[in-house]
Design an enzyme around this catalytic site. Structure first.
Site, PDB file in Angstrom:
ATOM      1  N   ARG A  18       0.846  -1.202   0.000  1.00  0.00           N
ATOM      2  CA  ARG A  18       0.000   0.000   0.000  1.00  0.00           C
ATOM      3  C   ARG A  18       0.886   1.259   0.000  1.00  0.00           C
ATOM      4  O   ARG A  18       1.105   1.880  -1.023  1.00  0.00           O
ATOM      5  CB  ARG A  18      -0.943  -0.018   1.219  1.00  0.00           C
ATOM      6  N   ASP A  19       1.469   1.560   1.135  1.00  0.00           N
ATOM      7  CA  ASP A  19       2.234   2.805   1.269  1.00  0.00           C
ATOM      8  C   ASP A  19       3.433   2.824   0.329  1.00  0.00           C
ATOM      9  O   ASP A  19       3.781   3.866  -0.234  1.00  0.00           O
ATOM     10  CB  ASP A  19       2.711   2.948   2.720  1.00  0.00           C
ATOM     11  N   HIS A 210       4.117   4.402  12.828  1.00  0.00           N
ATOM     12  CA  HIS A 210       4.361   4.334  11.381  1.00  0.00           C
ATOM     13  C   HIS A 210       5.408   5.394  11.036  1.00  0.00           C
ATOM     14  O   HIS A 210       5.104   6.579  10.991  1.00  0.00           O
ATOM     15  CB  HIS A 210       3.015   4.609  10.695  1.00  0.00           C
ATOM     16  N   HIS A 212       8.485   6.946   8.597  1.00  0.00           N
ATOM     17  CA  HIS A 212       9.206   6.981   7.318  1.00  0.00           C
ATOM     18  C   HIS A 212      10.670   7.295   7.623  1.00  0.00           C
ATOM     19  O   HIS A 212      10.981   7.998   8.579  1.00  0.00           O
ATOM     20  CB  HIS A 212       8.590   8.029   6.386  1.00  0.00           C
ATOM     21  N   CYS A 243       6.164  10.096   0.016  1.00  0.00           N
ATOM     22  CA  CYS A 243       4.939  10.816   0.376  1.00  0.00           C
ATOM     23  C   CYS A 243       4.809  11.957  -0.618  1.00  0.00           C
ATOM     24  O   CYS A 243       5.717  12.772  -0.741  1.00  0.00           O
ATOM     25  CB  CYS A 243       5.023  11.341   1.813  1.00  0.00           C
ATOM     26  N   ASN A 252       8.811   3.911   4.215  1.00  0.00           N
ATOM     27  CA  ASN A 252       8.849   3.449   5.603  1.00  0.00           C
ATOM     28  C   ASN A 252      10.185   2.767   5.838  1.00  0.00           C
ATOM     29  O   ASN A 252      10.871   2.395   4.901  1.00  0.00           O
ATOM     30  CB  ASN A 252       7.739   2.431   5.852  1.00  0.00           C
TER      31      ASN A 252
END
Ligand code: ZN
Length: 320
Positions: A18-19, A210, A212, A243, A252
């Protein structure tokens, strides 16, 4: 657990599909995503963020999330979750058998006012309908707060702002909350301060962190969180991600880097490090570019230990 002690075990949520992949230029096929997710299940991952049910125009890389869900060979006991933004997202989750969804709001009031003309807690209050529909359908729902540790629009985020958002989440029935650092601005002393405060103020919350790794502090921040008794962390295979709002943002913390740190430190994750490394290698192959992963670059510390060739030992002996 006494303060500053490390936990015996932690839970990792793999958010790479996802991210990580939502920040890639191209879209990874549903087949490739499902194969990666199946490999994660076999490697021992217990929580996997499969993708998001958001507008395909806004995030085209996630347009095939419904298809991915259909192709995964679900392993009992593994939580396959997806990010949503509204009721349409809950409906897509229901349609493809997704049993856990996650909402997100930015902790930045300035960001929220400019974008949505409301405060973050007003945004969360609007999630009440999503929570109701998800619960009715037997779908678990969690919430995330991004930019908790700083944002490009605020010098700093007052802890009282974060508290208001947590309280809004609790008031709509969400008690699993992720504190997220999409902007990569968190640092360990700050992480400890916020984590200690939040854990004490809201003991009923199941917390996630979470981070990064934009400024290289990801693992240090995870350790800081662990020292405050936080045991749930998001990581991304091969460190993939970024991002879109934050210049220079990295992904991440790489999953294999965190697993390696845990293996070395005797912290259990239930995930096989070698298999996780293999998955990340596969990701790099699919993407066709290198990523921010120390372990993919340098290998495990244990692999470095090798026998010294005999001749070298003899030569050393002769010099003495
Ligand atoms: Zn993120």
């Amino acid at each position: 657990m006494a303060e500053n002690e490390l936990p015996e075990s932690i839970v990792i949520c793999e958010v790479g599909t996802r991210d990580g992949l939502q920040n890639e230029k191209g879209t990874v096929s549903a087949d490739d995503k499902a194969a990666l997710i199946d490999a994660m299940g076999k490697a021992g991952f217990k929580v996997i963020e499969v993708g998001s049910f958001v507008s395909p125009r806004a995030v085209p890389q996630m347009a095939n999330t419904d298809e991915v869900f259909a192709r995964i060979h679900k392993i009992p006991g593994v939580e396959y979750r997806a990010l949503i933004a509204n009721l349409r997202g809950v409906d897509r989750a229901i349609a493809c058998g997704c049993k856990k969804v996650k909402l997100n709001v930015s902790a930045s009031t300035a960001h929220n006012l400019a974008n949505l003309n409301c405060t973050p807690e007003q945004s969360v209050n609007r999630f009440a309908a999503c929570v109701a529909r998800a619960k009715e359908a037997g779908i678990g729902i969690s919430g995330s707060i991004s930019m908790v540790f700083g944002s490009p629009w605020d010098k700093e985020i007052p802890i009282s702002s974060v508290e208001k958002i947590v309280e809004a989440y609790l008031s709509v029935g969400v008690s699993e909350i992720s504190l997220s650092d999409a902007s990569g601005m968190a640092y360990p002393v700050q992480v400890k301060e916020i984590c200690r405060h939040m854990k004490k103020a809201y003991p009923e919350v199941k917390w996630w962190l979470h981070f990064h790794n934009t400024r290289g502090l990801g693992i240090a921040n995870i350790m800081a969180g662990m020292e405050c008794g936080f045991t749930n962390f998001d990581t991304s295979f091969a460190g993939v991600g970024g991002c879109p709002f934050v210049p220079g943002a990295a992904g991440n913390v790489a999953t294999e880097d965190v697993l390696h740190m845990c293996d070395e430190s005797g912290i259990k994750t239930g995930i096989d490090l070698d298999q996780a490394i293999e998955i990340s290698r596969q990701v790099v192959k699919i993407l066709g570019h290198t990523t921010d992963s120390y372990i993919l670059r340098a290998g495990k510390a244990k692999d470095l230990i090798r026998e010294i060739p005999k001749r070298q030992i003899q030569n050393q002996a002769l010099k003495k």
